[in-house]
Design a protein around this motif. Structure first.
Motif, PDB file in Angstrom:
ATOM      1  N   ALA A 177       0.816  -1.211   0.000  1.00 22.71           N
ATOM      2  CA  ALA A 177       0.000   0.000   0.000  1.00 22.71           C
ATOM      3  C   ALA A 177       0.846   1.256   0.000  1.00 22.71           C
ATOM      4  O   ALA A 177       0.472   2.276  -0.597  1.00 22.71           O
ATOM      5  CB  ALA A 177      -0.928   0.001   1.218  1.00 22.71           C
ATOM      6  N   ASN A 178       1.988   1.191   0.646  1.00 23.48           N
ATOM      7  CA  ASN A 178       2.851   2.368   0.735  1.00 23.48           C
ATOM      8  C   ASN A 178       3.530   2.705  -0.587  1.00 23.48           C
ATOM      9  O   ASN A 178       4.127   3.767  -0.729  1.00 23.48           O
ATOM     10  CB  ASN A 178       3.910   2.167   1.820  1.00 23.48           C
ATOM     11  N   GLN A 179       3.411   1.806  -1.572  1.00 24.65           N
ATOM     12  CA  GLN A 179       4.002   2.053  -2.893  1.00 24.65           C
ATOM     13  C   GLN A 179       3.001   2.634  -3.882  1.00 24.65           C
ATOM     14  O   GLN A 179       3.348   2.943  -5.018  1.00 24.65           O
ATOM     15  CB  GLN A 179       4.553   0.731  -3.464  1.00 24.65           C
ATOM     16  N   ILE A 180       1.758   2.784  -3.455  1.00 29.25           N
ATOM     17  CA  ILE A 180       0.701   3.170  -4.377  1.00 29.25           C
ATOM     18  C   ILE A 180       0.511   4.682  -4.390  1.00 29.25           C
ATOM     19  O   ILE A 180       0.291   5.300  -3.344  1.00 29.25           O
ATOM     20  CB  ILE A 180      -0.623   2.467  -3.995  1.00 29.25           C
ATOM     21  N   VAL A 181       0.573   5.272  -5.567  1.00 30.81           N
ATOM     22  CA  VAL A 181       0.391   6.711  -5.745  1.00 30.81           C
ATOM     23  C   VAL A 181      -1.093   6.991  -5.962  1.00 30.81           C
ATOM     24  O   VAL A 181      -1.722   6.380  -6.843  1.00 30.81           O
ATOM     25  CB  VAL A 181       1.205   7.225  -6.940  1.00 30.81           C
ATOM     26  N   PRO A 182      -1.694   7.867  -5.193  1.00 29.45           N
ATOM     27  CA  PRO A 182      -3.128   8.154  -5.356  1.00 29.45           C
ATOM     28  C   PRO A 182      -3.491   8.489  -6.800  1.00 29.45           C
ATOM     29  O   PRO A 182      -2.830   9.303  -7.448  1.00 29.45           O
ATOM     30  CB  PRO A 182      -3.357   9.344  -4.423  1.00 29.45           C
ATOM     31  N   GLY A 183      -4.533   7.842  -7.287  1.00 26.70           N
ATOM     32  CA  GLY A 183      -5.029   8.113  -8.625  1.00 26.70           C
ATOM     33  C   GLY A 183      -4.271   7.447  -9.749  1.00 26.70           C
ATOM     34  O   GLY A 183      -4.692   7.531 -10.907  1.00 26.70           O
ATOM     35  N   ASP A 184      -3.190   6.765  -9.449  1.00 29.01           N
ATOM     36  CA  ASP A 184      -2.332   6.155 -10.469  1.00 29.01           C
ATOM     37  C   ASP A 184      -2.659   4.664 -10.568  1.00 29.01           C
ATOM     38  O   ASP A 184      -2.203   3.861  -9.751  1.00 29.01           O
ATOM     39  CB  ASP A 184      -0.868   6.368 -10.102  1.00 29.01           C
ATOM     40  N   PHE A 185      -3.449   4.285 -11.572  1.00 27.68           N
ATOM     41  CA  PHE A 185      -3.872   2.900 -11.719  1.00 27.68           C
ATOM     42  C   PHE A 185      -2.675   1.967 -11.903  1.00 27.68           C
ATOM     43  O   PHE A 185      -2.678   0.832 -11.409  1.00 27.68           O
ATOM     44  CB  PHE A 185      -4.818   2.752 -12.918  1.00 27.68           C
ATOM     45  N   GLU A 186      -1.662   2.423 -12.631  1.00 26.95           N
ATOM     46  CA  GLU A 186      -0.501   1.576 -12.869  1.00 26.95           C
ATOM     47  C   GLU A 186       0.274   1.314 -11.579  1.00 26.95           C
ATOM     48  O   GLU A 186       0.790   0.219 -11.374  1.00 26.95           O
ATOM     49  CB  GLU A 186       0.407   2.200 -13.924  1.00 26.95           C
ATOM     50  N   SER A 187       0.348   2.298 -10.718  1.00 31.08           N
ATOM     51  CA  SER A 187       1.077   2.075  -9.464  1.00 31.08           C
ATOM     52  C   SER A 187       0.335   1.082  -8.583  1.00 31.08           C
ATOM     53  O   SER A 187       0.951   0.300  -7.857  1.00 31.08           O
ATOM     54  CB  SER A 187       1.306   3.394  -8.716  1.00 31.08           C
ATOM     55  N   PHE A 188      -1.002   1.092  -8.664  1.00 26.20           N
ATOM     56  CA  PHE A 188      -1.788   0.110  -7.903  1.00 26.20           C
ATOM     57  C   PHE A 188      -1.502  -1.292  -8.440  1.00 26.20           C
ATOM     58  O   PHE A 188      -1.245  -2.229  -7.669  1.00 26.20           O
ATOM     59  CB  PHE A 188      -3.276   0.433  -8.019  1.00 26.20           C
ATOM     60  N   HIS A 189      -1.531  -1.427  -9.757  1.00 27.62           N
ATOM     61  CA  HIS A 189      -1.200  -2.721 -10.359  1.00 27.62           C
ATOM     62  C   HIS A 189       0.190  -3.168  -9.961  1.00 27.62           C
ATOM     63  O   HIS A 189       0.404  -4.317  -9.545  1.00 27.62           O
ATOM     64  CB  HIS A 189      -1.297  -2.644 -11.889  1.00 27.62           C
ATOM     65  N   ASP A 190       1.149  -2.275 -10.106  1.00 21.38           N
ATOM     66  CA  ASP A 190       2.543  -2.655  -9.878  1.00 21.38           C
ATOM     67  C   ASP A 190       2.775  -3.110  -8.443  1.00 21.38           C
ATOM     68  O   ASP A 190       3.489  -4.096  -8.195  1.00 21.38           O
ATOM     69  CB  ASP A 190       3.476  -1.491 -10.202  1.00 21.38           C
ATOM     70  N   ALA A 191       2.187  -2.402  -7.478  1.00 20.82           N
ATOM     71  CA  ALA A 191       2.407  -2.744  -6.077  1.00 20.82           C
ATOM     72  C   ALA A 191       1.891  -4.144  -5.767  1.00 20.82           C
ATOM     73  O   ALA A 191       2.571  -4.949  -5.109  1.00 20.82           O
ATOM     74  CB  ALA A 191       1.738  -1.709  -5.172  1.00 20.82           C
ATOM     75  N   PHE A 192       0.680  -4.447  -6.248  1.00 23.44           N
ATOM     76  CA  PHE A 192       0.121  -5.770  -5.941  1.00 23.44           C
ATOM     77  C   PHE A 192       0.708  -6.859  -6.833  1.00 23.44           C
ATOM     78  O   PHE A 192       0.827  -8.022  -6.403  1.00 23.44           O
ATOM     79  CB  PHE A 192      -1.404  -5.735  -6.036  1.00 23.44           C
ATOM     80  N   TYR A 193       1.097  -6.519  -8.043  1.00 16.62           N
ATOM     81  CA  TYR A 193       1.721  -7.516  -8.910  1.00 16.62           C
ATOM     82  C   TYR A 193       3.077  -7.930  -8.350  1.00 16.62           C
ATOM     83  O   TYR A 193       3.410  -9.125  -8.311  1.00 16.62           O
ATOM     84  CB  TYR A 193       1.876  -6.952 -10.317  1.00 16.62           C
ATOM     85  N   ASP A 194       3.851  -6.966  -7.908  1.00 17.67           N
ATOM     86  CA  ASP A 194       5.144  -7.289  -7.305  1.00 17.67           C
ATOM     87  C   ASP A 194       4.959  -8.138  -6.057  1.00 17.67           C
ATOM     88  O   ASP A 194       5.711  -9.096  -5.824  1.00 17.67           O
ATOM     89  CB  ASP A 194       5.912  -6.006  -6.959  1.00 17.67           C
ATOM     90  N   LEU A 195       3.960  -7.790  -5.248  1.00 20.62           N
ATOM     91  CA  LEU A 195       3.684  -8.578  -4.049  1.00 20.62           C
ATOM     92  C   LEU A 195       3.259  -9.993  -4.425  1.00 20.62           C
ATOM     93  O   LEU A 195       3.734 -10.977  -3.835  1.00 20.62           O
ATOM     94  CB  LEU A 195       2.598  -7.899  -3.217  1.00 20.62           C
ATOM     95  N   ALA A 196       2.364 -10.127  -5.396  1.00 23.73           N
ATOM     96  CA  ALA A 196       1.918 -11.452  -5.822  1.00 23.73           C
ATOM     97  C   ALA A 196       3.083 -12.299  -6.307  1.00 23.73           C
ATOM     98  O   ALA A 196       3.175 -13.502  -5.995  1.00 23.73           O
ATOM     99  CB  ALA A 196       0.868 -11.321  -6.923  1.00 23.73           C
ATOM    100  N   ASN A 197       3.995 -11.697  -7.063  1.00 25.29           N
ATOM    101  CA  ASN A 197       5.150 -12.444  -7.558  1.00 25.29           C
ATOM    102  C   ASN A 197       6.065 -12.889  -6.421  1.00 25.29           C
ATOM    103  O   ASN A 197       6.593 -14.012  -6.447  1.00 25.29           O
ATOM    104  CB  ASN A 197       5.930 -11.598  -8.558  1.00 25.29           C
ATOM    105  N   ARG A 198       6.230 -12.036  -5.423  1.00 21.94           N
ATOM    106  CA  ARG A 198       7.071 -12.426  -4.282  1.00 21.94           C
ATOM    107  C   ARG A 198       6.437 -13.592  -3.523  1.00 21.94           C
ATOM    108  O   ARG A 198       7.120 -14.548  -3.135  1.00 21.94           O
ATOM    109  CB  ARG A 198       7.290 -11.237  -3.338  1.00 21.94           C
ATOM    110  N   VAL A 199       5.139 -13.509  -3.319  1.00 31.80           N
ATOM    111  CA  VAL A 199       4.460 -14.598  -2.616  1.00 31.80           C
ATOM    112  C   VAL A 199       4.458 -15.864  -3.474  1.00 31.80           C
ATOM    113  O   VAL A 199       4.573 -16.980  -2.948  1.00 31.80           O
ATOM    114  CB  VAL A 199       3.032 -14.183  -2.225  1.00 31.80           C
TER     115      VAL A 199
END
Length: 445
Positions: free
Chosen positions: A81-103
Motif C-alpha cells: 500500500a505504501n508504494q501506491i500513488v493516489p489516482g495512479d492505476f498503474e502504481s496500484f497494479h505494480d504494487a500488488f503484482y510485485d507482491l503477488a510475484n514475491r508470494v
C-alpha cells in the motif's frame, strides 16, 4: 461526436461527485503520495485511511479484509500500500503484482507434501494479490494483463483448494446459453449438510468469496458452493458474456447441482449475494422457491435507481431524451479527463466492461433492467438484508428492499463504531459473518 466545454465538464464533476458503483468516493480528498489519516476526522468509528485516494483506500482495505480467512497477510499488504500513488492505476497494479510475484516465489519454495497448510496459505495469498493487481485495468479491453493475471490467480487458487482438508471441487454447470463455473467446498462431515450458495457482484470473483465468507461457513460444519454468471470475472473473460438481468438462469442450475449431491440437505440451502449480488440473489429467489434463506449483503432493491441517482437529474434527463451521441460524449469526456476522480473513472470503465457494452449509453440501457419492481412480491423466502452505516453508493437501497419484503426481511445495520460501516462491512468479516450465519442457522434449525 459532441464534446463538452470545460464549464460543462466541471458541472458534471462537481454536481455528480458520487457517480460510483464500485467503491465510495469522498470529494475533495487531498492527493498526497503517502498514506494518511484524516486529521479532522475524530468521530467515533472513523477509520484510518490507507491511501489519500478514497477508492484506493477501499481496495487496499478489501485486500486486508481477507486476512482472517487466509487470503492476505496484513504486513505485506501495508508494505504494498505504501508504494501506491493516489489516482495512479498503474502504481496500484505494480504494487500488488510485485507482491503477488514475491508470494508466488515463496509458495513455490514450499514442499506442499510436507507442509500443506503453509503451501495452501501462500497460494491463497498469491491468488488474492493477482486479483488486486487486475482491479483497475478494465478501461482498456485489449490489455493482455486482464487475461494473464486471471490465469495466474486461477492457477494459484486451484493449487490451494487441492490442499484443503476436504479439497475443493471445480465443476462446470450448464446455463441458458452459457456455462457456470462453480466450486464445491465440502464440510468434511458425514451425512447431508446445510449448504450456502454464494456469488459476488459487480467486480468480484467467486474465489474472493472463499475468504469473505466461505471459510466461515465451513467452520460451522456447512458446505459451500461458489459460482459465477455472465458479467462476472471468469465468465466475462472466458466466454465473452456480459451481465444478464435474469439471474435466476444462473442460480437455478446451481440449486439443481446442489440437490444432486448426497452431502447436501435439500431443505437447508441458502443463497448469499455479495455487493451487487445483494440485488441478484433476491431477484433469483423471486423465480426459484427452493431456497431456505437468502442473504442480501448489502441489500439492493433497484440497481437502476442507484445508478441513475448518481448520474443526477440533468444527465438522467439527457439519457431519457435518447440523445445517445451527447450522452456518450459527456461520459467519454469524463473518462478522458485526468482530473476525474478514481471512483468515477473506475466505476464507468468496470460497468462498460462487465456488461460488455459498446458505449456508455448502451450500458445505461442495460442498467435500466435491474430493478425488483413487479418482481419483489414473488419472493417467499426469508431474506437477511444487511446495511452499512457509511454506505456511499447504494445509499438507502437496503432499507427499501427490507420495506418491500415486509415480514420476510430481517434488516441489520452494521455500524462504523465496530469497523463494519463500509460497503459490505469490509474489514469486519468476522463480526458480520457471525451475525449473518447465526441468523441462517436459526432459520434452518
Amino acid at each position: 461526436m459532441k464534446f463538452l466545454s470545460l464549464s460543462q465538464l466541471s458541472w458534471l464533476l462537481f454536481t455528480c461527485p458520487t457517480l460510483v458503483f464500485g467503491s465510495p468516493f469522498t470529494p475533495d480528498t487531498p492527493q498526497k503520495s503517502h498514506n494518511i489519516k484524516r486529521d479532522n476526522d475524530t468521530s467515533p468509528g472513523s477509520m484510518v485511511q490507507l491511501n489519500a485516494d478514497s477508492d484506493f483506500h477501499f481496495e487496499i482495505l478489501r485486500a486486508l479484509s481477507f486476512a482472517p480467512y487466509q487470503g492476505a497477510d496484513i504486513g505485506e499488504v501495508l508494505v504494498a500500500a505504501n508504494q501506491i500513488v493516489p489516482g495512479d492505476f498503474e502504481s496500484f497494479h505494480d504494487a500488488f503484482y510485485d507482491l503477488a510475484n514475491r508470494v508466488h516465489d515463496s509458495a513455490q519454495a514450499i514442499d506442499s507434501a510436507r507442509y500443506p497448510v503453509s503451501a495452501r496459505n501462500a497460494l491463497f495469498r498469491e491468488a488474492a494479490y493477482y486479483r488486486s493487481a487486475d482491479f483497475f485495468l478494465h478501461g482498456n479491453w485489449t490489455d493482455p494483463r486482464i487475461d494473464s493475471l486471471w490465469t495466474q490467480q486461477l492457477a494459484a487458487f486451484d493449487a490451494a483448494i487441492k490442499l484443503l482438508p476436504t479439497p475443493g471441487e471445480r465443476v462446470t454447470l450448464q446455463g441458458d446459453g452459457f456455462e457456470i463455473p462453480a466450486v464445491f467446498y465440502g464440510s468434511g462431515l458425514r451425512g447431508r449438510r446445510p449448504t450456502m450458495l454464494m456469488c459476488n457482484g459487480y467486480d468480484g470473483a467467486q474465489e474472493e468469496m472463499y475468504h469473505a465468507v466461505g471459510e466461515a461457513v465451513l467452520q460451522r460444519g456447512m458446505n459451500v458452493i461458489t459460482f459465477e454468471g455472465p458479467g462476472q470475472p471468469t465468465v466475462r473473460r472466458q466466454q465473452g458474456a456480459g451481465f444478464i438481468p435474469e439471474w435466476e438462469k444462473v442460480v437455478t442450475p446451481v440449486i439443481d447441482y446442489a440437490l444432486s449431491r448426497r452431502d447436501v440437505d435439500a431443505h437447508k440451502i441458502g443463497l448469499w449475494g455479495q455487493s451487487f449480488a445483494g440485488y441478484l440473489a433476491p431477484r433469483a429467489a423471486a423465480f426459484d422457491h427452493r431456497l431456505a434463506a437468502v442473504v442480501a449483503f448489502d441489500g439492493l432493491y433497484s440497481f437502476a435507481q442507484a445508478v441513475f441517482d448518481q448520474f443526477g437529474p440533468e444527465v438522467t434527463a439527457l439519457y431519457e431524451s435518447g440523445d445517445e451521441e451527447t450522452f456518450n460524449g459527456i461520459i467519454l469526456s469524463v473518462l478522458a479527463d485526468p482530473a476525474t476522480p478514481t471512483t468515477i473513472r473506475w466505476a464507468i470503465e468496470q460497468g462498460i466492461w462487465s456488461f460488455k457494452s459498446a458505449s456508455p449509453f448502451e450500458w445505461a440501457t442495460e442498467v435500466e433492467k435491474y430493478t425488483l419492481d413487479g418482481i419483489v412480491q414473488n419472493i417467499t423466502t426469508p431474506v437477511f438484508v444487511a446495511a452499512a452505516q457509511e454506505e456511499k453508493f447504494f445509499a438507502g437501497q437496503a432499507q427499501i428492499l427490507a420495506e418491500k419484503l415486509g415480514d420476510l426481511a430481517t434488516y441489520h445495520l452494521f455500524e462504523s463504531i465496530d469497523g463494519a460501516g463500509e460497503h459490505c462491512s469490509l474489514g469486519a468479516s468476522v463480526l458480520s459473518n457471525q451475525v449473518v450465519l447465526d441468523w441462517f442457522q436459526d432459520i434452518i434449525s
